[in-house]
Design a protein around this motif. Structure first.
Motif, PDB file in Angstrom:
ATOM      1  N   SER A  99       1.005  -1.274   0.008  1.00  0.00           N
ATOM      2  CA  SER A  99      -0.028   0.155  -0.112  1.00  0.00           C
ATOM      3  C   SER A  99       0.751   0.799  -0.139  1.00  0.00           C
ATOM      4  O   SER A  99       2.236   1.117   0.992  1.00  0.00           O
ATOM      5  N   ALA A 100       0.438   2.736  -0.517  1.00  0.00           N
ATOM      6  CA  ALA A 100       1.349   3.323  -0.242  1.00  0.00           C
ATOM      7  C   ALA A 100       0.112   4.454   0.531  1.00  0.00           C
ATOM      8  O   ALA A 100      -0.309   4.473  -0.031  1.00  0.00           O
ATOM      9  N   ALA A 101       0.587   5.370   0.785  1.00  0.00           N
ATOM     10  CA  ALA A 101      -0.424   6.290   1.522  1.00  0.00           C
ATOM     11  C   ALA A 101       0.268   7.952   1.364  1.00  0.00           C
ATOM     12  O   ALA A 101       1.236   7.897   1.617  1.00  0.00           O
ATOM     13  N   VAL A 102      -0.625   8.475   0.606  1.00  0.00           N
ATOM     14  CA  VAL A 102       0.406   9.864   0.416  1.00  0.00           C
ATOM     15  C   VAL A 102      -0.835  11.013   0.469  1.00  0.00           C
ATOM     16  O   VAL A 102      -1.677  10.867   0.643  1.00  0.00           O
ATOM     17  N   ALA A 103      -0.280  12.014   0.729  1.00  0.00           N
ATOM     18  CA  ALA A 103      -0.902  13.234   0.382  1.00  0.00           C
ATOM     19  C   ALA A 103      -0.969  14.335  -0.341  1.00  0.00           C
ATOM     20  O   ALA A 103      -0.070  14.677  -0.812  1.00  0.00           O
ATOM     21  N   SER A 104      -2.188  14.771  -0.906  1.00  0.00           N
ATOM     22  CA  SER A 104      -2.159  15.102  -2.408  1.00  0.00           C
ATOM     23  C   SER A 104      -2.967  16.612  -1.839  1.00  0.00           C
ATOM     24  O   SER A 104      -4.343  16.375  -1.276  1.00  0.00           O
ATOM     25  N   LEU A 105      -2.613  17.580  -2.486  1.00  0.00           N
ATOM     26  CA  LEU A 105      -3.793  19.034  -2.794  1.00  0.00           C
ATOM     27  C   LEU A 105      -4.277  19.439  -3.605  1.00  0.00           C
ATOM     28  O   LEU A 105      -3.566  18.814  -4.864  1.00  0.00           O
ATOM     29  N   ASP A 106      -5.952  18.885  -3.664  1.00  0.00           N
ATOM     30  CA  ASP A 106      -6.472  19.693  -4.655  1.00  0.00           C
ATOM     31  C   ASP A 106      -7.503  20.415  -4.531  1.00  0.00           C
ATOM     32  O   ASP A 106      -8.350  20.350  -3.605  1.00  0.00           O
ATOM     33  N   GLY A 107      -7.478  21.165  -5.260  1.00  0.00           N
ATOM     34  CA  GLY A 107      -8.384  22.394  -5.096  1.00  0.00           C
ATOM     35  C   GLY A 107      -7.320  23.178  -3.936  1.00  0.00           C
ATOM     36  O   GLY A 107      -8.619  23.815  -3.514  1.00  0.00           O
ATOM     37  N   GLY A 108      -6.314  22.693  -3.413  1.00  0.00           N
ATOM     38  CA  GLY A 108      -5.662  24.056  -2.962  1.00  0.00           C
ATOM     39  C   GLY A 108      -6.408  22.966  -1.560  1.00  0.00           C
ATOM     40  O   GLY A 108      -5.768  24.089  -0.114  1.00  0.00           O
ATOM     41  N   ARG A 109      -6.749  22.080  -0.993  1.00  0.00           N
ATOM     42  CA  ARG A 109      -6.695  21.125   0.200  1.00  0.00           C
ATOM     43  C   ARG A 109      -6.405  20.285   0.302  1.00  0.00           C
ATOM     44  O   ARG A 109      -5.835  19.026  -0.748  1.00  0.00           O
ATOM     45  N   GLU A 110      -5.677  20.060   1.180  1.00  0.00           N
ATOM     46  CA  GLU A 110      -5.212  18.484   1.760  1.00  0.00           C
ATOM     47  C   GLU A 110      -5.457  17.373   1.911  1.00  0.00           C
ATOM     48  O   GLU A 110      -6.489  17.304   2.242  1.00  0.00           O
ATOM     49  N   GLU A 111      -5.295  16.415   0.736  1.00  0.00           N
ATOM     50  CA  GLU A 111      -6.391  14.584   0.951  1.00  0.00           C
ATOM     51  C   GLU A 111      -5.895  13.979   1.265  1.00  0.00           C
ATOM     52  O   GLU A 111      -4.263  13.798   0.711  1.00  0.00           O
ATOM     53  N   LEU A 112      -5.541  12.886   2.027  1.00  0.00           N
ATOM     54  CA  LEU A 112      -5.550  11.195   2.049  1.00  0.00           C
ATOM     55  C   LEU A 112      -6.040  10.598   1.189  1.00  0.00           C
ATOM     56  O   LEU A 112      -6.892  10.828   0.398  1.00  0.00           O
ATOM     57  N   LEU A 113      -4.714   9.755   0.033  1.00  0.00           N
ATOM     58  CA  LEU A 113      -5.191   9.314  -0.577  1.00  0.00           C
ATOM     59  C   LEU A 113      -4.324   7.653  -0.713  1.00  0.00           C
ATOM     60  O   LEU A 113      -3.603   7.645  -0.501  1.00  0.00           O
ATOM     61  N   VAL A 114      -4.714   6.844  -0.430  1.00  0.00           N
ATOM     62  CA  VAL A 114      -4.741   5.748  -0.303  1.00  0.00           C
ATOM     63  C   VAL A 114      -4.481   4.226  -1.691  1.00  0.00           C
ATOM     64  O   VAL A 114      -5.437   4.189  -1.732  1.00  0.00           O
ATOM     65  N   PHE A 115      -3.225   4.074  -2.098  1.00  0.00           N
ATOM     66  CA  PHE A 115      -3.420   3.467  -3.092  1.00  0.00           C
ATOM     67  C   PHE A 115      -2.679   2.027  -2.252  1.00  0.00           C
ATOM     68  O   PHE A 115      -1.835   1.001  -1.968  1.00  0.00           O
ATOM     69  N   VAL A 116      -3.637   0.845  -2.577  1.00  0.00           N
ATOM     70  CA  VAL A 116      -3.300  -0.515  -2.242  1.00  0.00           C
ATOM     71  C   VAL A 116      -4.109  -1.605  -3.024  1.00  0.00           C
ATOM     72  O   VAL A 116      -4.318  -0.995  -3.947  1.00  0.00           O
ATOM     73  N   GLU A 117      -2.614  -2.783  -3.196  1.00  0.00           N
ATOM     74  CA  GLU A 117      -2.658  -3.467  -3.553  1.00  0.00           C
ATOM     75  C   GLU A 117      -3.796  -5.048  -3.745  1.00  0.00           C
ATOM     76  O   GLU A 117      -3.666  -4.886  -1.963  1.00  0.00           O
ATOM     77  N   VAL A 118      -4.501  -5.724  -4.004  1.00  0.00           N
ATOM     78  CA  VAL A 118      -5.123  -6.167  -3.674  1.00  0.00           C
ATOM     79  C   VAL A 118      -4.823  -7.833  -4.040  1.00  0.00           C
ATOM     80  O   VAL A 118      -4.945  -7.376  -5.343  1.00  0.00           O
ATOM     81  N   ARG A 119      -5.293  -8.698  -3.414  1.00  0.00           N
ATOM     82  CA  ARG A 119      -4.953 -10.231  -4.457  1.00  0.00           C
ATOM     83  C   ARG A 119      -6.774 -10.591  -5.113  1.00  0.00           C
ATOM     84  O   ARG A 119      -6.775 -11.406  -6.261  1.00  0.00           O
ATOM     85  N   GLU A 120      -7.662 -10.442  -4.663  1.00  0.00           N
ATOM     86  CA  GLU A 120      -8.594  -9.960  -5.142  1.00  0.00           C
ATOM     87  C   GLU A 120      -9.969  -9.448  -4.421  1.00  0.00           C
ATOM     88  O   GLU A 120      -9.226  -8.945  -3.451  1.00  0.00           O
ATOM     89  N   ARG A 121     -10.590  -8.769  -6.234  1.00  0.00           N
ATOM     90  CA  ARG A 121     -11.721  -7.378  -5.324  1.00  0.00           C
ATOM     91  C   ARG A 121     -12.872  -7.551  -4.702  1.00  0.00           C
ATOM     92  O   ARG A 121     -13.819  -9.345  -5.221  1.00  0.00           O
ATOM     93  N   ARG A 122     -12.966  -7.406  -3.544  1.00  0.00           N
ATOM     94  CA  ARG A 122     -15.013  -7.972  -2.719  1.00  0.00           C
ATOM     95  C   ARG A 122     -15.294  -5.800  -2.811  1.00  0.00           C
ATOM     96  O   ARG A 122     -14.600  -4.926  -2.483  1.00  0.00           O
TER      97      ARG A 122
END
Length: 169
Positions: A99-122
């Motif tokens: 997984s990768a957790a990153v902070a992004s500035l979107d439209g001037g506000r800070e947001e937490l984005l989390v990218f997660v690799e999965v074996r199978e989707r639910r």
């Protein structure tokens, strides 16, 4: 440290911090470089190299907690991305350590984005990750993106490249 070497923990401004405080790791010694060739800004000051690592000293032992450039800054507070990522590891179908957790500035506000690799989707996987993150850290993710295995960019030693993940997004 070895004989003739020293370590210290400093604030971002370079002021030495006391034992137990988390800060930037600085090292000095006979084999520490003087600087990078052709680089205007140098990580060296008065013989001390700022390694870019975060850590603290406890009972004479150095503990590394992460990298300074990987710190999440959300609403003015600093958070360790590893805490967010570890929270996802316990969710069914998530690839542990992928997984990768990153902070992004979107439209001037800070947001937490989390990218997660999965074996199978639910169907509820992203929501389960969001609940786990909130329970473990108190943070609310703006987006949780579920990815196929092997999608996250990595270094040659296999570490996930958070900054590159955000850039590619």
């Amino acid at each position: 440290p070895l004989r003739d070497y020293a370590v210290r923990i400093c604030s971002p401004e370079g002021t030495a911090l006391g034992a137990g405080a988390v800060g930037r790791l600085h090292v000095s010694g006979p084999s520490v470089m003087r600087g990078y060739l052709d680089r205007e800004e140098q990580p060296i000051s008065d013989g001390w190299l700022d390694t870019g690592d975060l850590g603290f000293v406890h009972e004479g032992h150095l503990f590394i907690t992460g990298r300074a450039k990987d710190v999440l800054i959300l609403r003015g507070r600093h958070h360790a991305p590893q805490d967010v990522e570890r929270a996802c590891d316990g969710v069914a179908g998530v690839r542990t350590g992928c997984s990768a957790a990153v902070a992004s500035l979107d439209g001037g506000r800070e947001e937490l984005l989390v990218f997660v690799e999965v074996r199978e989707r639910r169907a509820d996987q992203a929501a389960d990750c969001a609940r786990a993150i909130l329970a473990a850290t108190g943070l609310t993710a703006a987006q949780i993106l579920l990815l196929e295995p092997g999608t996250l960019p990595r270094t040659s030693s296999g570490k996930i490249r958070r900054s590159e993940t955000l850039r590619l997004h």
